[in-house]
Design an enzyme around this catalytic site. Structure first.
Site, PDB file in Angstrom:
ATOM      1  N   LYS A 219      -2.849  18.560   7.863  1.00  0.00           N
ATOM      2  CA  LYS A 219      -3.372  19.056   6.571  1.00  0.00           C
ATOM      3  C   LYS A 219      -3.043  18.090   5.441  1.00  0.00           C
ATOM      4  O   LYS A 219      -3.824  17.949   4.491  1.00  0.00           O
ATOM      5  CB  LYS A 219      -2.862  20.465   6.298  1.00  0.00           C
ATOM      6  CG  LYS A 219      -1.347  20.602   6.192  1.00  0.00           C
ATOM      7  CD  LYS A 219      -0.848  20.731   4.772  1.00  0.00           C
ATOM      8  CE  LYS A 219       0.634  21.014   4.716  1.00  0.00           C
ATOM      9  NZ  LYS A 219       1.134  21.225   3.340  1.00  0.00           N
TER      10      LYS A 219
ATOM     11  N   ASN B  78      -0.409  14.498  -1.964  1.00  0.00           N
ATOM     12  CA  ASN B  78      -1.317  13.860  -1.018  1.00  0.00           C
ATOM     13  C   ASN B  78      -2.714  13.685  -1.600  1.00  0.00           C
ATOM     14  O   ASN B  78      -3.326  12.629  -1.460  1.00  0.00           O
ATOM     15  CB  ASN B  78      -1.368  14.681   0.270  1.00  0.00           C
ATOM     16  CG  ASN B  78      -0.055  14.670   1.021  1.00  0.00           C
ATOM     17  OD1 ASN B  78       0.299  13.710   1.683  1.00  0.00           O
ATOM     18  ND2 ASN B  78       0.707  15.744   0.907  1.00  0.00           N
TER      19      ASN B  78
END
EC number: 1.1.1.94
Length: 316
Positions: free
Chosen positions: A191, A256
């Protein structure tokens, strides 16, 4: 089934502090182990952790400590540290000889190197303790404020997973359980990689249609790799898998996603310098190396993971 009463959290970062807050609402006291003496002093005197949560008040039954020996006799130790530090923490717990009856609840998911393997496999080789994983679509700031959220507890012993879930659930903390620790760990690593791609899409000017496709493709890639390792398809619908993927990809504040956005704007000759000098730990940038190794070992094709590896120049 009786509940666990004695919890400790190893790690005083944002997620560790948030988990300590969550558990403190259903137990008399939670030990929070961290090393920074200034933060310990702040929590004791003001019940805040300003570095991560500003002036938001923490529950007053959180007991901070930098004495690792205080972890020895806890029923459950929640480990909330970056994946790069997890093995060091396991070795510390082994060195202080924690009770074999202590349950380790891992808030770090994914894969480790040398050799590349699931984190659960590595921990089992170092300690005989029972282990479980906690994952979910969680912003730490919302957990600290006791806003509604959900977590998945994964453990090969489903009865243990249910006991942990029952021990920590509250009005605003919804729990689910699964025996499938494989899919939960793979999802926890992938993820963050998909979130990097989400940031790249943001930088390219793509909108919600593209992001919806990306999340769908990301879920498929979690399924392909986790099932190659023995995971189950039904686990994909757990909050700690699908929910976590959705939240991470739609978060503009995720490290991220932010990293992916900034990565896209680097010219070809600047990427190596950008990566070397990036000031924050980006879990996805580390995970993509390990996930790529796993895909090669198991002979599976993960196009989004491959595209992120190429953007990071890992294929050269």
């Amino acid at each position: 089934m009786s509940k666990f009463q004695h919890f400790a959290v190893y790690g005083g970062g944002s997620w560790g502090t948030a988990l300590a807050c969550a558990v403190s609402r259903v137990t008399k006291q939670v030990l929070l182990y961290l090393r920074n003496p200034e933060i310990i002093k702040e929590i004791l005197q003001h019940h805040t952790n300003n570095k991560y949560f500003g002036t938001v008040k923490l529950p007053d039954n959180i007991l901070p400590s930098n004495q690792v020996s205080t972890l020895k006799d806890q029923e459950v130790i929640i480990i909330a540290v970056p994946s790069t530090a997890i093995i060091q923490v396991i070795n510390i717990l082994r060195d202080i000889q924690i009770s074999v009856d202590t349950v380790l609840l891992i808030a770090t998911k994914g894969v480790v190197d040398e050799p590349v393997q699931l984190l659960s496999e590595k921990i089992k080789s170092l300690l005989p303790n029972r282990i479980a994983f906690i994952a979910g679509p969680n912003f730490a700031s919302e957990v600290v404020q006791d806003l509604l959220t959900s977590v998945t507890i994964a453990c090969e012993d489903i009865k243990l997973a249910e006991k942990i879930a029952m021990s920590i659930e509250s009005k605003n903390l919804v729990t689910s359980t699964t025996e499938d620790i494989i899919t939960v760990q793979i999802a926890g690593a992938i993820k963050n990689i998909i979130a990097i791609k989400s940031g790249i899409y943001d930088a390219m000017g793509y909108k919600k249609n593209a992001k919806a496709w990306l999340i769908t493709q990301g879920l498929q890639e979690i399924a392909v790799l986790s099932q190659a390792l023995g995971g189950k398809a039904e686990t994909l619908l757990q909050p700690g898998v699908l929910g976590d993927l959705v939240l991470t990809c739609y978060s503009n504040t995720s490290r991220n996603t932010k990293f992916g956005y900034e990565l896209y704007h680097q010219s070809e000759h600047d990427i190596n310098g950008f990566l070397k000098n990036y000031p924050y730990l980006v879990e996805g940038a580390e995970s993509v190396k390990l996930i790529t190794k796993l895909t090669n070992i198991h002979g599976v094709d993960l196009p989004v993971i491959t595209s992120v590896a190429e953007a990071l120049k890992l294929s050269e």
